[in-house]
Scaffold this motif. Structure first.
Motif, mmCIF file in Angstrom:
data_model
loop_
_atom_site.group_PDB
_atom_site.id
_atom_site.type_symbol
_atom_site.label_atom_id
_atom_site.label_comp_id
_atom_site.label_asym_id
_atom_site.label_seq_id
_atom_site.Cartn_x
_atom_site.Cartn_y
_atom_site.Cartn_z
ATOM 1 N N VAL A 11 8.259 11.180 -6.003
ATOM 2 C CA VAL A 11 8.446 9.732 -5.709
ATOM 3 C C VAL A 11 9.080 9.232 -7.117
ATOM 4 O O VAL A 11 9.849 8.568 -7.130
ATOM 5 C CB VAL A 11 7.069 9.039 -5.561
ATOM 6 C CG1 VAL A 11 7.080 7.661 -6.004
ATOM 7 C CG2 VAL A 11 6.468 9.091 -4.463
ATOM 8 N N GLY A 374 1.256 3.306 -15.860
ATOM 9 C CA GLY A 374 1.847 2.697 -14.824
ATOM 10 C C GLY A 374 2.578 1.370 -15.253
ATOM 11 O O GLY A 374 2.016 0.570 -16.214
ATOM 12 N N GLU A 378 9.450 2.628 -11.212
ATOM 13 C CA GLU A 378 8.895 3.817 -10.377
ATOM 14 C C GLU A 378 8.579 4.994 -11.463
ATOM 15 O O GLU A 378 9.348 6.125 -11.278
ATOM 16 C CB GLU A 378 10.194 4.143 -9.522
ATOM 17 C CG GLU A 378 10.609 3.222 -8.476
ATOM 18 C CD GLU A 378 9.470 3.287 -7.308
ATOM 19 O OE1 GLU A 378 8.631 4.080 -7.398
ATOM 20 O OE2 GLU A 378 9.717 2.855 -6.388
ATOM 21 N N GLY A 381 3.815 4.573 -10.251
ATOM 22 C CA GLY A 381 3.339 3.729 -9.276
ATOM 23 C C GLY A 381 1.905 2.948 -9.684
ATOM 24 O O GLY A 381 1.546 3.344 -10.705
ATOM 25 N N ARG A 382 1.175 2.460 -8.668
ATOM 26 C CA ARG A 382 -0.074 1.856 -8.979
ATOM 27 C C ARG A 382 -1.338 2.988 -8.872
ATOM 28 O O ARG A 382 -1.190 3.751 -7.815
ATOM 29 C CB ARG A 382 -0.562 0.545 -8.041
ATOM 30 C CG ARG A 382 0.043 -0.464 -8.122
ATOM 31 C CD ARG A 382 -0.365 -1.439 -9.222
ATOM 32 N NE ARG A 382 0.251 -2.651 -9.163
ATOM 33 C CZ ARG A 382 -0.120 -3.573 -10.314
ATOM 34 N NH1 ARG A 382 -0.871 -3.428 -11.225
ATOM 35 N NH2 ARG A 382 0.638 -4.806 -10.345
ATOM 36 N N SER A 385 -3.762 3.243 -5.730
ATOM 37 C CA SER A 385 -3.115 3.693 -4.703
ATOM 38 C C SER A 385 -2.949 5.088 -4.814
ATOM 39 O O SER A 385 -3.331 5.779 -3.656
ATOM 40 C CB SER A 385 -1.756 3.237 -4.439
ATOM 41 O OG SER A 385 -1.984 1.848 -4.115
ATOM 42 N N TRP A 386 -2.737 5.880 -5.702
ATOM 43 C CA TRP A 386 -2.672 7.382 -5.963
ATOM 44 C C TRP A 386 -3.901 7.910 -5.591
ATOM 45 O O TRP A 386 -4.075 8.956 -5.058
ATOM 46 C CB TRP A 386 -2.055 7.678 -7.052
ATOM 47 C CG TRP A 386 -0.714 7.594 -7.277
ATOM 48 C CD1 TRP A 386 -0.006 6.594 -8.139
ATOM 49 C CD2 TRP A 386 0.401 8.462 -6.865
ATOM 50 N NE1 TRP A 386 1.363 7.048 -7.635
ATOM 51 C CE2 TRP A 386 1.737 7.879 -7.088
ATOM 52 C CE3 TRP A 386 0.317 9.480 -5.773
ATOM 53 C CZ2 TRP A 386 2.756 8.571 -6.486
ATOM 54 C CZ3 TRP A 386 1.661 10.227 -5.403
ATOM 55 C CH2 TRP A 386 2.637 9.405 -5.688
ATOM 56 N N GLN A 419 -4.067 -2.283 -6.155
ATOM 57 C CA GLN A 419 -3.158 -1.157 -5.019
ATOM 58 C C GLN A 419 -1.782 -1.874 -4.897
ATOM 59 O O GLN A 419 -1.415 -2.992 -5.163
ATOM 60 C CB GLN A 419 -3.770 -0.755 -3.810
ATOM 61 C CG GLN A 419 -5.268 -0.124 -4.124
ATOM 62 C CD GLN A 419 -5.786 0.760 -2.839
ATOM 63 O OE1 GLN A 419 -4.978 1.223 -2.442
ATOM 64 N NE2 GLN A 419 -6.946 0.434 -2.617
ATOM 65 N N GLU A 420 -0.835 -0.723 -4.438
ATOM 66 C CA GLU A 420 0.213 -1.225 -4.102
ATOM 67 C C GLU A 420 0.606 -2.152 -2.979
ATOM 68 O O GLU A 420 -0.198 -2.145 -2.072
ATOM 69 C CB GLU A 420 1.169 0.047 -4.055
ATOM 70 C CG GLU A 420 1.312 0.860 -5.137
ATOM 71 C CD GLU A 420 1.781 2.145 -5.118
ATOM 72 O OE1 GLU A 420 2.372 2.441 -3.895
ATOM 73 O OE2 GLU A 420 2.069 3.082 -5.933
ATOM 74 N N ASP A 426 10.052 -0.509 -5.874
ATOM 75 C CA ASP A 426 9.181 -0.974 -7.002
ATOM 76 C C ASP A 426 8.778 -2.551 -6.806
ATOM 77 O O ASP A 426 8.070 -3.155 -7.406
ATOM 78 C CB ASP A 426 10.085 -1.023 -8.475
ATOM 79 C CG ASP A 426 11.425 -1.649 -8.173
ATOM 80 O OD1 ASP A 426 11.653 -2.527 -7.281
ATOM 81 O OD2 ASP A 426 12.519 -1.260 -9.077
ATOM 82 N N ARG A 428 6.906 -2.908 -4.361
ATOM 83 C CA ARG A 428 5.467 -2.766 -4.044
ATOM 84 C C ARG A 428 4.518 -2.955 -5.497
ATOM 85 O O ARG A 428 3.396 -2.876 -5.358
ATOM 86 C CB ARG A 428 5.167 -1.405 -3.320
ATOM 87 C CG ARG A 428 5.474 -0.203 -4.316
ATOM 88 C CD ARG A 428 5.431 1.115 -3.414
ATOM 89 N NE ARG A 428 5.136 2.330 -4.410
ATOM 90 C CZ ARG A 428 6.096 2.684 -4.933
ATOM 91 N NH1 ARG A 428 7.229 2.279 -5.047
ATOM 92 N NH2 ARG A 428 6.011 3.773 -5.982
ATOM 93 N N LEU A 429 5.229 -2.557 -6.509
ATOM 94 C CA LEU A 429 4.203 -2.818 -7.909
ATOM 95 C C LEU A 429 4.336 -4.199 -8.408
ATOM 96 O O LEU A 429 3.808 -4.132 -9.538
ATOM 97 C CB LEU A 429 4.950 -1.892 -8.880
ATOM 98 C CG LEU A 429 5.477 -0.318 -8.111
ATOM 99 C CD1 LEU A 429 6.184 0.653 -9.361
ATOM 100 C CD2 LEU A 429 3.944 0.641 -7.709
#
Length: 682
Positions: A11, A374, A378, A381-382, A385-386, A419-420, A426, A428-429
């Motif tokens: 990613v 974070g 990119e 990410g969050r 979420s990972w 979370q994302e 990006d 989603r962030l």
């Protein structure tokens, strides 16, 4: 409980449209690909900006700041569009931030704010699915009207200073948006023609961001302009004296408005040479000018600072070069992209050596590393979420980032495990902060937010230690009993400034191992206090030349103050595990409901008789108790509320036989207020 983890690297290497920065690498190019005229300096050396700003005109300034204040500040990174919407128009704004300063300062503990780009930009959308990143600046002297007016911004700055909060802005010097009046004039061959990088033919330049399609046709002519990131962000020509002066003036203009500093975007790409597209001597020279001519000129008024985003990984010397030298200083602080990834990979690979190899400390009391897990790009990410929303791992990596002698940056929402969003790239962030979640975590003293608050308070209590303390790794002496190989599933290190010493221990895996040993015979643990952990039990001892640590929970962070046994515990992580012969007496973590003040676990059982117990300390003792086991073997009926032992030193085993002749799912619920539990069938 946790989703399947995906390889992070795939990613992180993806190219993202509209990205504000990238991990570019130095690329050479031959003379034929670099026309000689592009090396020439142009423009009027006596140029003055129409918006000419002088340091003597500074207003709205912080008072009482000492030079180097940034070295013990905790910064909160706000994506303005998504943080707080004060007028319900669908877009966050300056007044929304102003209304949440008490949250930032008191509920979280940050005393610095970094605002994402606030200037008028090309692409503007109030929709969550519409991009408005602000790195395509249309007017450096006007604020984004979606965020409010300049008066609203000045009111925010004043409110920050009243609460002792410093505030910095995001500065984008490498490129503008295509809608910028400077670029329009340049395309038309006006007075600002040489403010951008032009050539008569399309060149094959690749600054290391995945594409050599960096030269684009003039919409009003037959020549081509250079845009390192994408065609909507044309590069300014820093071999033009007018550009150099104008961009310094932009910084001075906003520092005069009361900003305490700036984060500088994409610093690696300002000036290209025939030998390299990134990190060139000419680029470093301009930042030295910005530092000496602008930043340092405020020392007697209100000291300013600047931090750079030089996205460089695994090349410490190239990163440190942006500090400059004593004779030619550049940045006061550089953002460190190594430590965040090191924190993540140490958990992902359950390897303490990754974490301890990334523990860089601040170079000096006037130079600092900014560390984070974070951001808006990119990068990682969050984190929530990972880790599939698993709070123990989110707390663990949060603690790793905050427990080192560097300057912390917390991206909005990460302090609550946000979370994302369900968007591509990006976007989603950069989704809206859920203030309902914030409120729930404010009322939960074992939440992710509460941990962040406790650790930021710890940093404030020992500023010298976290400003420039010495980090010492404790090497693992723990051996796998079967393979006889060393185990690296727990990391440990000390931070000390000669007066105060903290021992930080991190469990990196869901393992049932009960004891870990570290090589550190010179650490006097005859007296210590537990500051952070699942409990305050004294579980350190000296065995020959090793420190023995007992009863560490999976993914637990434990922080000890060494040399004083009277320190109060700052954070207790409420966790409860179900052990039993149905899971070979291993760990099954129960989920905590802060509103109902109970723990829940759903478990599939076959028809059989089971023996089980509850364990909060990961040492097989009763929840909230201690001491040796006492197996009572009490029988439990379905739906019956049972009282566990509350007597000190006692533990209780229970027997349960499913009522059905077929396999079924059963819910174990434990109530923390009275130490009772009940089993129901789902």
């Amino acid at each position: 409980m946790k989703k399947v983890k995906v390889c992070l690297c795939a990613v992180l290497l993806s190219a993202v449209l509209f990205a504000s920065c990238s991990n570019g690498s130095s690329s050479g190019n031959d003379d034929s690909s670099f026309p000689e005229q592009l090396l020439s300096y142009v423009g009027d050396e006596t140029y003055k900006s129409p918006k000419n700003a002088s340091v003597e005109d500074a207003k709205h300034q912080s008072t009482g700041l000492e030079d180097g204040w940034w070295n013990d500040t905790a910064f909160y990174h706000i994506w303005v569009k998504s943080f707080c919407d004060s007028n319900n128009d669908g877009c966050g704004d300056f007044n929304g931030i102003k209304s949440k300063l008490d949250y930032i300062k008191n509920d979280l503990g940050c005393d610095g704010i970094w605002l994402s780009p606030i200037f008028e930009c090309d692409y503007k959308s109030k929709s969550p699915s519409g991009n408005m990143h602000g790195y395509d600046v249309k007017d450096y002297y006007a604020v984004n009207s979606y965020f409010g007016t300049e008066d609203d911004l000045l009111s925010l700055i004043d409110a920050c200073h009243e609460q002792g909060i410093k505030i910095i802005f995001d500065f984008v010097p490498n490129h503008t948006g295509k809608g910028n009046a400077w670029f329009t004039d340049s395309c038309e061959g006006g007075n600002k023609k040489d403010w951008y990088v032009w050539n008569n033919s399309k060149l094959n330049w690749n600054p290391g961001m995945g594409s050599s399609n960096t030269w684009h046709k003039n919409p009003n002519g037959n020549d081509y302009y250079y845009a390192a990131f994408w065609e909507g962000q044309p590069d300014l020509n820093f071999r033009n004296y007018e550009v150099r002066k104008e961009m310094k003036n932009v910084v001075r203009y906003w520092l005069n408005k009361g900003f305490d500093g700036l984060r500088v975007d994409a610093v690696r790409y300002l000036i290209e040479t025939e030998n390299s597209f990134v990190d060139t001597p000419e680029t470093h020279a301009w930042f030295n000018e910005l530092r000496t001519e602008v930043i340092d000129s405020y020392k007697e008024i209100s000291p300013k600072f600047m931090v750079c985003e030089a996205w460089i990984e695994n090349n410490r010397s190239a990163l440190d070069a942006y500090f400059g030298s004593e004779q030619k200083p550049e940045f006061n602080m550089v953002l460190d992209f190594d430590q965040g990834r090191g924190c993540y990979n140490s958990i992902y690979k359950s390897d303490s050596r990754i974490l301890t190899s990334m523990l860089y400390k601040n170079p000096s009391e006037i130079k600092a590393y900014g560390t984070f897990i974070g951001n808006h790009d990119e990068y990682m990410g969050r984190i929530a979420s990972w880790f599939g929303g698993y709070s123990a791992e989110i707390k663990l990596i949060s603690a790793m980032s905050l427990l080192c002698p560097t300057v912390p940056f917390i991206y909005y929402g990460n302090e609550i495990g946000m979370q994302e969003g369900n968007y591509n790239g990006d976007l989603r962030l950069r989704t809206k902060l859920n203030w309902t979640d914030v409120e729930q975590q404010r009322n939960d003293d074992s939440s992710i937010l509460s941990l962040n608050k406790a650790l930021l308070a710890l940093r404030k209590e020992y500023p010298s230690l976290f400003k420039n303390g010495t980090v010492k790794e404790l090497k693992s002496n723990t051996v796998n009993n079967e393979t006889k190989n060393p185990l690296y599933t727990v990391a440990a290190y000390t931070i000390s400034d000669g007066k105060d010493t903290l021992l930080c221990v991190f469990s990196l895996k869901n393992v049932s191992d009960n004891k870990f040993w570290f090589d550190c015979s010179d650490l006097d643990i005859s007296s210590y206090s537990v500051l952070v952990g699942v409990n305050n039990k004294k579980n350190l001892s000296l065995v020959y030349s090793s420190i023995e640590v007992e009863s560490i929970a999976p993914y637990e962070t434990r922080v000890y103050y060494i040399g004083d046994d009277t320190k109060e515990m700052l954070f207790t992580d409420k966790r409860l595990f179900l052990r039993g012969d149905m899971n070979s007496w291993g760990y099954n973590e129960m989920l905590y409901d802060s509103e109902k003040r109970c723990f829940d676990l759903w478990y599939k059982l076959d028809p059989d008789s089971y023996q089980f117990k509850f364990d909060a300390y990961c040492d097989r003792t009763l929840s909230y108790g201690s001491g040796e086991e006492n197996i009572d073997g009490k029988s439990v009926s379905l739906g019956e509320t049972m009282q566990t032992s509350t007597e000190e030193g006692k533990n209780t085993n229970f027997l349960f036989t499913p009522s059905s002749s077929a396999s079924g799912t059963y819910r174990f619920t434990f109530y923390e207020d009275d130490n009772t539990f009940v089993i129901t069938q789902e």
